[in-house]
Design an enzyme around this catalytic site. Structure first.
Site, PDB file in Angstrom:
ATOM      1  N   ASP A 155       0.822  -1.113   0.018  1.00  0.00           N
ATOM      2  CA  ASP A 155      -0.072  -0.027  -0.073  1.00  0.00           C
ATOM      3  C   ASP A 155       1.134   1.272   0.198  1.00  0.00           C
ATOM      4  O   ASP A 155       1.587   1.421   1.028  1.00  0.00           O
ATOM      5  CB  ASP A 155      -0.724  -0.082   1.344  1.00  0.00           C
ATOM      6  N   HIS A 156       1.112   1.998  -1.188  1.00  0.00           N
ATOM      7  CA  HIS A 156       2.293   2.838  -1.242  1.00  0.00           C
ATOM      8  C   HIS A 156       2.075   4.183  -0.404  1.00  0.00           C
ATOM      9  O   HIS A 156       3.220   4.601   0.085  1.00  0.00           O
ATOM     10  CB  HIS A 156       2.205   3.257  -2.676  1.00  0.00           C
ATOM     11  N   HIS A 168      -5.849   3.094   1.262  1.00  0.00           N
ATOM     12  CA  HIS A 168      -4.818   4.100   1.884  1.00  0.00           C
ATOM     13  C   HIS A 168      -5.508   4.747   3.115  1.00  0.00           C
ATOM     14  O   HIS A 168      -4.895   5.054   3.973  1.00  0.00           O
ATOM     15  CB  HIS A 168      -4.690   4.917   0.788  1.00  0.00           C
TER      16      HIS A 168
HETATM   17  C1  BG6 Z   1      -3.389   5.007  -6.246  1.00  0.00           C
HETATM   18  C2  BG6 Z   1      -5.083   5.113  -6.728  1.00  0.00           C
HETATM   19  O1  BG6 Z   1      -3.533   3.985  -5.209  1.00  0.00           O
HETATM   20  O2  BG6 Z   1      -3.545   6.183  -5.274  1.00  0.00           O
HETATM   21  C3  BG6 Z   1      -5.177   6.360  -7.459  1.00  0.00           C
HETATM   22  O3  BG6 Z   1      -5.454   3.892  -7.616  1.00  0.00           O
HETATM   23  C4  BG6 Z   1      -4.653   7.575  -6.827  1.00  0.00           C
HETATM   24  O4  BG6 Z   1      -6.482   6.549  -8.098  1.00  0.00           O
HETATM   25  C5  BG6 Z   1      -3.420   7.262  -5.629  1.00  0.00           C
HETATM   26  O5  BG6 Z   1      -4.619   8.831  -7.433  1.00  0.00           O
HETATM   27  C6  BG6 Z   1      -3.011   8.457  -4.932  1.00  0.00           C
HETATM   28  O6  BG6 Z   1      -1.676   8.450  -4.526  1.00  0.00           O
HETATM   29  P1  BG6 Z   1      -1.001   9.675  -4.073  1.00  0.00           P
HETATM   30  O7  BG6 Z   1       0.256   8.992  -3.720  1.00  0.00           O
HETATM   31  O8  BG6 Z   1      -0.970  10.662  -5.230  1.00  0.00           O
HETATM   32  O9  BG6 Z   1      -1.757  10.427  -2.968  1.00  0.00           O
END
Ligand code: BG6
Length: 504
Positions: A197-198, A260
């Protein structure tokens, strides 16, 4: 060059030599994120000696063609520019390509031979990290072929490691999430599985733990005794960015909330873990997700929105239904707001208002803890006494701020809110490496603290799945103009409790 402000801060951790095999090597994620992250680990000298990267995909291609393509991507997408030729050449000497179909044993035979050769020539000692950067429908065939071709070694101390890194979506609801787990766990031990989960790779998300548990001054306030409500916002100003067909199936709940947003919520609400290790941290996070009150009165507790035509950066932009590969009658939600409760001793009675959406007014991810109002109004006629707010800005302008009341200098007692502000940029120079760098490094090191565990993902699906079932019966989501702060219903959700969303 090292940043002098970070001097003495870094504790270097270098993994054992290994091969990283990327399935889906021709994909977007590989060129935009994975290879640039691996290259940046090499620039930071965090790649182990002999580390090798094998791209696996369907299209025929030579090693040199693959290297050429990836060099271009790194030059374009790496956070460090320009590309360092010397580092690149060294990195590229360990970059290989293997052509194969995901469900065909022949490709895996080739892969096995290549990995054995890399072990001999580059000293990677049989250590393997399989990274699935492919659509979820390909997970099962790949895992099956890896098992059948004998590429998965058991977990044994002191023996070579085999690990699997997978990307969300981990299923599309409780049932499919469980089915995915069964497939993966039929071949791998949970200790070998790293679910990315990045958000957990973001410095500011990790800092939530440090802020809470490396300071004694905030934790005594961190409960229902002092906190009136918590708000979490994951707002994006972009739309679906050409991913219409994916998004039609996903929607905001599956795309951002189930993963997230709930990760952030669990770090905010969790109890102090007994140790800073993978299982202790994840045990506490999982307890929070399990303590989320099941959403029964879904019409009252949730709001869905979908963006209509509006503006972005002063320019007109189309509505969601006009995006390519999106149905003109789509009912997919691009915005979600939920009033949640964490039913435990610490948080009983404290609402957690959470929202996530696309094409909102600006990009901002923030957590705010709103303190209770003072029990007695002492300064009558001196101005409105606003409750204190502790806000944690996850991105952009990463930082932490505390808003409290102050006396305006002068002979008359007048009150006004002021802010104490900590900014990463000011204190540390920059916000550090990209999430993928940290996460790939951790998976090579075998530390799963920053990855989702299967029971945690399951609990998140358990909480979200009733919404996925009920919403289709409630008609289309409420429209909101692109560039606004979401549907009116989301404001009403808080007004009904005498509260407002924090202005961001
Ligand atoms: C991703 C989603 O997991 O997270 C995207 O699939 C979203 O739709 C993105 O834009 C948001 O990540 P960050 O790091 O830009 O907040």
């Amino acid at each position: 060059m090292t940043n002098p402000l970070r001097e003495g801060l870094a504790t270097e951790r270098i993994p054992a030599p290994c091969s990283v095999v990327i399935f889906g090597a021709s994909g977007d994620l590989t060129k935009r994120k994975l290879i640039p992250a691996l290259y940046n680990l090499a620039v930071s000298r965090l790649m182990p000696p002999g580390a090798s990267v094998v791209g696996f995909a369907r299209r025929p291609k030579s090693d040199d063609e693959f290297r050429g393509e990836q060099k271009e991507s790194v030059a374009k997408f790496s956070r460090r520019k320009p590309l360092d030729e010397a580092v690149w050449n060294d990195f590229a000497s360990g970059l290989f390509y293997c052509q194969g179909n995901y469900d065909d044993a022949a490709g895996y035979e080739k892969l096995k031979a290549l990995l054995d050769r890399i072990d001999r020539e580059r000293g990677t000692r049989g250590n393997r990290l399989f990274y699935l950067s492919v659509p979820p429908s390909e997970f099962a065939p790949i895992v099956t072929q890896l098992r059948e071709s004998g590429l998965i070694a058991e977990v044994k101390p002191g023996k070579p490691f085999t690990r699997l890194v997978i990307e969300k979506p981990f299923g599309t609801d409780l049932e499919t999430g469980e089915a995915l787990d069964r497939t993966i766990l039929s071949a791998f031990d949970e200790r070998q599985v790293f679910r990315i989960d990045h958000y957990l790779g973001k410095e500011t998300v990790q800092n939530l733990l440090v802020f809470r548990f490396a300071n004694s001054i905030f934790e005594p306030l961190w409960s229902r005794e002092h906190i009136d409500q918590v708000q979490i916002t994951v707002a994006e100003d972009i739309g679906v960015e050409g991913r219409g067909s994916f998004y039609e199936e996903a929607g905001a709940l599956r795309d951002v909330v189930q993963n997230h947003l709930l990760q952030v919520l669990s770090l905010v609400a969790m109890e102090p873990p007994v140790a800073f290790d993978a299982d202790s941290v994840r045990d506490e996070k999982t307890k929070v997700v399990r303590a989320l009150r099941p959403l029964r009165d879904i019409e009252k507790l949730t709001v869905r929105g979908q963006y209509s035509a509006g503006t972005h950066a002063g320019q007109p932009v189309p509505g969601y239904r006009e995006e390519s590969s999106v149905s003109p009658t789509s009912r997919t939600e691009t915005y979600v707001a939920i009033k949640a409760h964490v039913d435990n001793w610490r948080w009983g009675g404290v609402p957690f208002y959470v929202r996530a959406g696309k094409r909102l007014n600006k990009r901002v991810t923030e957590v705010s803890l709103h303190f209770k109002q003072v029990p007695h109004a002492l300064f009558v006629g001196a101005g409105v006494v606003e409750p204190g707010v502790l806000s944690i800005r996850i991105q952009p302008d990463e930082g932490i701020a505390l808003k409290f009341m102050s006396k305006v200098p002068g002979p008359v007692t007048t009150l006004r809110p002021v802010t104490m502000d900590f900014r990463y940029g000011t204190s540390f120079g920059d916000a550090g490496p990209e999430a993928y760098e940290r996460l790939i490094l951790e998976s090579m090191l075998g530390d799963a603290t920053l990855f989702a565990r299967s029971d945690e993902v399951r609990a998140a699906w358990e909480w979200c799945t009733p919404l996925l079932r009920r919403w289709p019966e409630l008609g289309a989501p409420e429209q909101y103009p692109a560039g606004s702060w979401g549907p009116a219903g989301a404001d009403e959700l808080l007004h009904a409790d005498g509260r407002n969303w924090r202005r961001l």
